[in-house]
Scaffold this active site. Structure first.
Site, short mmCIF file in Angstrom:
data_model
loop_
_atom_site.label_atom_id
_atom_site.label_comp_id
_atom_site.label_asym_id
_atom_site.label_seq_id
_atom_site.Cartn_x
_atom_site.Cartn_y
_atom_site.Cartn_z
N TYR A 46 0.84 -1.19 0.00
CA TYR A 46 0.00 0.00 0.00
C TYR A 46 0.89 1.25 0.00
O TYR A 46 2.08 1.19 0.29
CB TYR A 46 -0.92 -0.04 1.23
CG TYR A 46 -1.90 1.11 1.31
CD1 TYR A 46 -2.87 1.29 0.34
CD2 TYR A 46 -1.83 2.03 2.36
CE1 TYR A 46 -3.77 2.34 0.42
CE2 TYR A 46 -2.73 3.08 2.45
CZ TYR A 46 -3.69 3.24 1.47
OH TYR A 46 -4.57 4.29 1.55
N ASN A 66 1.61 3.73 1.84
CA ASN A 66 2.43 4.21 2.95
C ASN A 66 3.37 3.14 3.50
O ASN A 66 4.02 3.36 4.52
CB ASN A 66 1.54 4.74 4.08
CG ASN A 66 0.76 3.63 4.79
OD1 ASN A 66 0.61 2.54 4.27
ND2 ASN A 66 0.24 3.94 5.96
N LYS A 67 3.47 1.98 2.84
CA LYS A 67 4.28 0.89 3.38
C LYS A 67 5.75 1.08 3.04
O LYS A 67 6.16 2.05 2.40
CB LYS A 67 3.77 -0.45 2.84
CG LYS A 67 2.35 -0.81 3.33
CD LYS A 67 2.27 -0.88 4.83
CE LYS A 67 0.99 -1.51 5.35
NZ LYS A 67 -0.22 -0.72 5.09
N THR A 68 6.60 0.16 3.49
CA THR A 68 8.05 0.31 3.35
C THR A 68 8.50 0.24 1.89
O THR A 68 9.60 0.66 1.56
CB THR A 68 8.79 -0.75 4.17
OG1 THR A 68 8.31 -2.05 3.79
CG2 THR A 68 8.55 -0.55 5.66
N MET A 69 7.69 -0.33 1.01
CA MET A 69 7.81 -0.17 -0.43
C MET A 69 6.39 -0.22 -0.98
O MET A 69 5.49 -0.72 -0.32
CB MET A 69 8.69 -1.25 -1.08
CG MET A 69 8.23 -2.67 -0.87
SD MET A 69 9.08 -3.87 -1.95
CE MET A 69 8.18 -3.65 -3.49
#
Length: 389
Positions: free
Chosen positions: A186, A188-191
């Site tokens: 998603y 806002n995730k780390t990728m």
């Protein structure tokens, strides 16, 4: 004249480079924009990144991946699945998709991860699976949870939406002895792939089932039929499947985001260390760090107000907003939401650790495109709001 406010600093912001843009443009020009060669390439890259012989199945959301994984391990009507209350609703709702019941449990007061003790106390004759959540990027106690699952004959599906690339017991999450692990991409995730996710498993029969169920229960996918040099229109529906495939447009982002993941992690670690150092003197409970020799993915930086703080959580969020800084709350626990509360007759006192954390917590900005000076704005604002008068 009213002084000009600084630019708004969001809670999260994806970092998209020229390589991602060029790959997306190439996809748009290719004539094939749904699931095809680039999605397969992304799956292969991801499987190689995780290692340990996993197979990777790209999906259009982590929610879809959790649903596929539970269906593949055989969860159905009448079963129970144990889920921490301190999570996003997706972790639990997929259990209900299959007609099974959710059993919510409390979390560790320090890490906000589920504990083996809480899970063990919740097991009944109907329990079929455990769904641990690696909260905020910190690995859950998987050794204890997996040992419990082995002893009780339970399936384990890890919700690793926050956890790329965190470790447990020195091993990358995704390589442990669970049945399947589900990651989120998603925004806002780390990728990120915008929307999307990946399921990994070392059980070939589960991978095969998830691939079939990912696209309507068809025994051949559209790309295979499209690229065949001989007539290949025929397919068979072998199960009532879903529409969970990841497009090549999204995979084009993922291909390059994955390459950049080590740099993203280093940046998140740098920002977390700075927050630790500069917020330590404030009336805050700072997030738990990873144990020695383990990796915290630092998807979120969640602070909690101590009892001696002079403002409430909502007042701090408003104060940050007034200063042009975004914040969020992760999460309103499931036992407080009307659907889960009413269906299972839940009360806050049944989950004292999660409930107490919720009342005092907020997530402050942490993203890779954030500069040190951006972070200094957050630190200075928190000092103004919570420091000595």
């Amino acid at each position: 004249m009213t002084p000009e406010l600084p630019p708004f600093l969001p809670f999260a912001l994806p970092e998209i480079g020229q390589e991602e843009i060029d790959e997306v443009v190439d996809t748009l020009r290719s004539g094939w924009i749904t699931t095809g060669n680039k999605a397969r390439r992304f799956e292969q890259m991801f499987a190689e990144y995780v290692g340990a012989g996993v197979e990777a199945i790209a999906v259009n959301s982590a929610t879809a991946g959790l649903h596929l994984a539970l269906e593949a391990v055989g969860i159905g009507a009448g079963d129970e699945v144990i889920v921490p209350t301190h999570t996003f609703t997706a972790t639990a709702e997929v259990v209900r998709y299959l007609g099974a019941d959710v059993v919510l449990v409390d979390v560790d007061p320090r890490t906000l991860n589920v504990t083996a003790e809480a899970v063990a106390a919740a097991i009944t004759p109907r329990t079929r699976a455990i769904m641990p959540v690696h909260y905020a990027g910190l690995g859950a106690p998987m050794d204890e949870l997996l040992a419990l699952a082995r002893d009780r004959g339970l399936k384990v599906v890890e919700d690793a939406a926050h956890a790329l690339p965190a470790t447990c017991s020195g091993r990358l999450i995704g390589t442990l002895a669970s049945d399947a692990t589900v990651f989120s991409f998603y925004a806002n995730k780390t990728m990120t792939t915008g929307e999307g996710g990946m399921v990994v498993t070392r059980r070939p029969e589960l991978a095969e089932r998830m691939r079939v169920m990912r696209l309507h229960g068809m025994n051949r996918d559209a790309f295979d039929r499209f690229v065949s040099r001989t007539p290949a229109w025929y397919y068979e529906i072998v199960a009532p499947g879903f529409k969970y495939n990841l497009t090549d447009i999204a995979a084009a982002l993922g291909i390059h985001q994955l390459v950049r993941l080590p740099g993203f992690l280093a940046r998140r670690q740098h920002l977390a260390v700075r927050y630790h150092a500069h917020l330590a003197a404030l009336p805050l409970i700072l997030p738990a760090d990873a144990p020695p020799n383990e990796i915290h993915a630092w998807h979120l930086y969640v602070i909690r107000l101590r009892d001696d703080a002079r403002l409430t959580r909502d007042e701090v969020i408003q104060g940050l907003s007034d200063r042009g800084i975004g914040a969020s709350v992760h999460y309103v626990p499931l036992h407080r939401h009307p659907y889960w509360r009413d269906r299972y007759r839940l009360r806050p006192e049944m989950f004292p650790h999660s409930d107490a954390a919720y009342r005092s917590m907020l997530s402050i900005p942490l993203f890779t495109a954030m500069s040190d000076s951006d972070q200094d704005r957050v630190i200075d604002a928190l000092r103004e709001l919570l420091g000595p008068c």
